[in-house]
Design a protein around this motif. Structure first.
Motif, short mmCIF file in Angstrom:
data_model
loop_
_atom_site.label_atom_id
_atom_site.label_comp_id
_atom_site.label_asym_id
_atom_site.label_seq_id
_atom_site.Cartn_x
_atom_site.Cartn_y
_atom_site.Cartn_z
N UNK A 177 -33.23 45.41 7.09
CA UNK A 177 -33.93 46.47 7.81
C UNK A 177 -34.87 45.89 8.86
N UNK A 178 -34.31 45.09 9.77
CA UNK A 178 -35.08 44.50 10.85
C UNK A 178 -34.28 43.34 11.43
N UNK A 179 -34.47 43.06 12.73
CA UNK A 179 -33.66 42.03 13.39
C UNK A 179 -33.83 40.64 12.77
N UNK A 180 -35.04 40.31 12.36
CA UNK A 180 -35.28 39.01 11.74
C UNK A 180 -34.71 38.96 10.33
N UNK A 181 -34.85 40.07 9.62
CA UNK A 181 -34.37 40.12 8.25
C UNK A 181 -32.86 39.98 8.18
N UNK A 182 -32.15 40.70 9.05
CA UNK A 182 -30.69 40.66 8.95
C UNK A 182 -30.14 39.29 9.33
N UNK A 207 -41.49 32.23 16.78
CA UNK A 207 -41.44 30.93 16.15
C UNK A 207 -41.00 30.94 14.71
N UNK A 208 -40.61 32.12 14.20
CA UNK A 208 -40.35 32.26 12.78
C UNK A 208 -38.96 32.82 12.49
N UNK A 209 -38.56 33.83 13.25
CA UNK A 209 -37.34 34.57 12.94
C UNK A 209 -36.27 34.34 14.01
N UNK A 210 -35.03 34.65 13.62
CA UNK A 210 -33.94 34.66 14.58
C UNK A 210 -33.53 36.11 14.84
N UNK A 211 -33.06 36.37 16.07
CA UNK A 211 -32.58 37.71 16.40
C UNK A 211 -31.21 37.59 17.05
N UNK A 212 -30.32 38.56 16.71
CA UNK A 212 -28.93 38.53 17.17
C UNK A 212 -28.65 39.68 18.14
N UNK A 215 -31.65 36.50 8.63
CA UNK A 215 -31.85 35.68 7.43
C UNK A 215 -30.79 36.02 6.38
N UNK A 216 -30.51 37.31 6.21
CA UNK A 216 -29.54 37.75 5.20
C UNK A 216 -28.13 37.26 5.52
N UNK A 217 -27.81 37.18 6.83
CA UNK A 217 -26.46 36.77 7.25
C UNK A 217 -26.42 35.29 7.65
N UNK A 218 -27.56 34.61 7.49
CA UNK A 218 -27.67 33.18 7.83
C UNK A 218 -27.31 32.91 9.29
N UNK A 219 -27.77 33.79 10.18
CA UNK A 219 -27.55 33.60 11.61
C UNK A 219 -28.68 32.74 12.19
N UNK A 220 -28.32 31.75 12.98
CA UNK A 220 -29.31 30.87 13.57
C UNK A 220 -28.85 30.31 14.90
#
Length: 195
Positions: free
Chosen positions: A126-131, A80-85, A133-138
């Motif tokens: 350094x993590x699927x959710x972090x990257x 419910x918080x992060x996105x994963x690619x 956020x860093x790349x603005x993937x949603x």
DNA sequence: CAGTGGATGCTCT
DNA sequence: GAGCATCCACTGT
């Protein structure tokens, strides 16, 4: 000697093979979203016969992209918080994918710092959710082809030592060593890549 | 450094 | 209503 050459953009057809074959080729490749990104240093394999995979139980509304054509993105919301690619990588019907777990930041580092709110380069991707956020993937990236704007995947420029690790962060089939890490990279999602 | 627990919302049963 | 392919802050050595 490895002569310098222009980076090769991978086309979607490149992804039309099994996740196990593709993973070692994509580790060390460069992922960019709107020109921001870096070198892939950690990947995780999810195939349809894997109980931990979203595609295990067959197609649903959420995992539809995973059952679509190879060379496209599968993006989902985690906890419910992060996105994963993921990169969808097997022929249609087999529904396997590679979860991009960590990048070594190389392009648009200032942008990533701004989006992440931290400046330590080891904490940017350094993590699927972090990257994501860093790349603005949603959500809007779910199902998009990887060889068209805003995505760009550049082929690995040189060889790389790969370490296979135990999977982390899942509850089922944890024992499978289907997490591939760039040996010794300080940008992995957890620990020095041992497992 | 290792371990724990809360946040948070969507998907599927 | 349960469970989740995560992250971060906080605890105790």
């Amino acid at each position: 000697m490895t002569p310098a050459r222009d980076p090769v953009s991978l086309q979607r057809g490149f992804f039309e093979r099994s996740a196990h074959q593709l993973a070692p080729q994509l580790l060390g490749a460069t992922l960019l979203v709107d020109g921001v990104g870096g070198v892939i240093v950690e990947l995780e394999i999810y195939e349809q016969s894997d109980p931990a995979s979203h595609s295990y139980g067959g197609p649903t509304k959420r995992n539809a992209s995973m059952f679509g054509p190879a060379g496209h993105a599968y993006v989902y919301r985690s906890y419910g918080v992060h996105w994963c690619l993921n990169f969808v990588c097997a022929p249609s019907g087999e529904a396997s994918a590679l979860l991009v777990r960590a990048l070594e930041p190389t392009h648009g580092v200032e942008k990533m710092i701004e989006r992440r709110g931290v400046s330590d380069p080891r904490k940017l991707c350094s993590g699927p959710g972090k990257l994501c956020q860093a790349l603005a993937v949603g959500a809007k990236h779910d199902g998009l082809p990887l060889d068209e704007t805003p995505f760009q995947v550049l082929a690995r420029a040189r060889e790389l030592e790969i370490v296979r690790c135990r999977r982390i962060g899942i509850t089922r089939a944890r024992e499978k060593h289907w997490r591939l890490c760039a040996s010794g990279s300080p940008y992995l999602s957890r620990g020095p890549g041992r497992g």
